[in-house]
Design a protein around this motif. Structure first.
Motif, PDB file in Angstrom:
ATOM      1  N   HIS A   9       0.894  -1.188   0.104  1.00 56.76           N
ATOM      2  CA  HIS A   9       0.079  -0.122   0.052  1.00 56.76           C
ATOM      3  C   HIS A   9       0.941   1.333  -0.147  1.00 56.76           C
ATOM      4  CE1 HIS A   9      -3.578  -2.314   1.113  1.00 56.76           C
ATOM      5  NE2 HIS A   9      -2.670  -3.247   1.912  1.00 56.76           N
ATOM      6  N   THR A  10       0.593   2.249  -0.874  1.00 55.85           N
ATOM      7  CA  THR A  10       1.245   3.362  -0.802  1.00 55.85           C
ATOM      8  C   THR A  10       0.637   4.725  -0.490  1.00 55.85           C
ATOM      9  OG1 THR A  10       2.503   2.189  -2.904  1.00 55.85           O
ATOM     10  CG2 THR A  10       2.886   4.518  -2.690  1.00 55.85           C
ATOM     11  N   PHE A  11       1.324   5.535   0.427  1.00 56.54           N
ATOM     12  CA  PHE A  11       0.877   6.911   0.554  1.00 56.54           C
ATOM     13  C   PHE A  11       1.810   7.851   0.463  1.00 56.54           C
ATOM     14  CE2 PHE A  11      -0.493   3.532   3.598  1.00 56.54           C
ATOM     15  CZ  PHE A  11      -1.952   3.737   3.661  1.00 56.54           C
ATOM     16  N   SER A  12       1.283   8.876  -0.591  1.00 58.81           N
ATOM     17  CA  SER A  12       2.310   9.996  -0.912  1.00 58.81           C
ATOM     18  C   SER A  12       1.678  11.416  -0.530  1.00 58.81           C
ATOM     19  CB  SER A  12       2.489   9.805  -2.652  1.00 58.81           C
ATOM     20  OG  SER A  12       2.821   8.621  -3.016  1.00 58.81           O
ATOM     21  N   HIS A  57       6.938   9.315  -0.060  1.00 60.60           N
ATOM     22  CA  HIS A  57       6.274   8.096  -0.275  1.00 60.60           C
ATOM     23  C   HIS A  57       6.376   7.090   1.060  1.00 60.60           C
ATOM     24  CE1 HIS A  57       5.606   7.180  -4.950  1.00 60.60           C
ATOM     25  NE2 HIS A  57       4.678   8.121  -4.393  1.00 60.60           N
ATOM     26  N   LEU A  58       5.366   6.484   1.437  1.00 60.43           N
ATOM     27  CA  LEU A  58       5.417   5.339   2.396  1.00 60.43           C
ATOM     28  C   LEU A  58       4.826   4.282   1.879  1.00 60.43           C
ATOM     29  CD1 LEU A  58       5.866   4.699   5.457  1.00 60.43           C
ATOM     30  CD2 LEU A  58       3.294   5.543   5.918  1.00 60.43           C
ATOM     31  N   TYR A  59       5.668   3.250   1.870  1.00 59.30           N
ATOM     32  CA  TYR A  59       5.337   1.895   1.385  1.00 59.30           C
ATOM     33  C   TYR A  59       4.900   1.087   2.653  1.00 59.30           C
ATOM     34  CZ  TYR A  59       7.191   3.582  -2.866  1.00 59.30           C
ATOM     35  OH  TYR A  59       7.498   4.300  -3.940  1.00 59.30           O
ATOM     36  N   VAL A  60       3.757   0.434   2.584  1.00 58.45           N
ATOM     37  CA  VAL A  60       3.237  -0.207   4.271  1.00 58.45           C
ATOM     38  C   VAL A  60       2.973  -1.720   3.548  1.00 58.45           C
ATOM     39  CG1 VAL A  60       1.877  -0.390   6.058  1.00 58.45           C
ATOM     40  CG2 VAL A  60       2.573   1.687   5.066  1.00 58.45           C
ATOM     41  N   PRO A  61       3.647  -2.860   3.922  1.00 61.80           N
ATOM     42  CA  PRO A  61       3.086  -4.218   3.611  1.00 61.80           C
ATOM     43  C   PRO A  61       1.837  -4.476   3.925  1.00 61.80           C
ATOM     44  CG  PRO A  61       5.245  -4.232   4.577  1.00 61.80           C
ATOM     45  CD  PRO A  61       4.594  -2.869   4.681  1.00 61.80           C
TER      46      PRO A  61
END
Length: 249
Positions: A9-12, A57-61
């Motif tokens: 999941h990506t938060f930008s 960018h925050l990538y969360v498994p």
């Protein structure tokens, strides 16, 4: 640029610029400073970039975000839905993502941990993205747990202290530790650690230790990191503080 079914999941968050960035599979909508994008795991997208910009960018498994959802809201993780958003506005989530960017540039892992935990909670609390209510915390930490955590912090000020490790010492999730620690101590874990590091730095400055060595001994990533935090909280630099202490002696 095209993202094909990303694994995380990506938060930008767009920190600077963004007007030259357009999502062309969604009608060529353009970004702006402060614009938020959320891309769920497996969601493909296509973008056109014509101007420089800065973003975090925050990538969360998936397994991690489901764990946080279950711990924070005491709900079955199968009820979790990560929304898709392109160039949206969510002030609380945006502030948390900006703190992640700051923590990364400052080399402050504890601040980054806290900001990530806050960001994920803000996502599901936002009425547009679910409106979930966190589990109510009515009391703080038990005295023995509070002492265990503060003693650990005091003994490890020169090392990298992380929120997950502090939470493990308390037997709590990172989210609940933050809330219960603040209820017990009046500040966040990060605020407590920073206060204790500055107190040790002041003592070592008075003793005449080299500032670079003091930064390392107090857990700061560099001398410049110590200087920035020191000046923010005291209004003066470590060198000026040392001169003032010396003049008083």
């Amino acid at each position: 640029m095209r993202y094909e079914q990303p694994d995380d999941h990506t938060f930008s968050l767009y920190l600077e610029g963004g007007s030259g960035t357009r999502r062309i599979d969604r009608g060529h909508v353009s970004g702006w400073p402060g614009a938020l994008c959320i891309m769920p795991q497996g969601a493909s997208s296509e973008w056109e970039i014509t101007e420089p910009f800065a973003f975090v960018h925050l990538y969360v498994p998936d397994v991690e975000i489901r764990r946080v959802f279950a711990e924070t809201f005491d709900r079955d993780c199968r009820l979790m839905v990560v929304p898709e958003a392109t160039f949206d506005q969510s002030p609380a989530l945006a502030q948390a993502l900006r703190r992640i960017a700051d923590a990364t540039m400052w080399g402050d892992p504890l601040l980054a941990d806290a900001a990530i935990t806050t960001a994920l909670a803000c996502l599901f609390v936002d009425p547009r993205y679910g409106g979930a209510r966190p589990v109510c915390v009515k009391s703080g930490l038990a005295p023995v747990v509070r002492r265990r955590i503060t003693d650990y912090i005091e003994a490890h000020l020169d090392t990298q202290i992380t929120l997950p490790h502090l939470a493990a010492l308390a037997g709590l999730s990172a989210f609940h530790l933050q809330r219960m620690f603040r209820a017990s101590c009046g500040v966040s874990p990060h605020g407590w650690v920073q206060h204790r590091r500055l107190a040790r730095a002041k003592a070592l400055l008075a003793e005449g230790e080299p500032i670079a060595r003091i930064a390392s001994a107090c857990g700061f990533s560099s001398q410049s990191h110590l200087t920035r935090v020191f000046k923010t909280h005291t209004g003066t630099t470590p060198s000026a503080f040392r001169r003032r202490v010396s003049d008083r002696a």
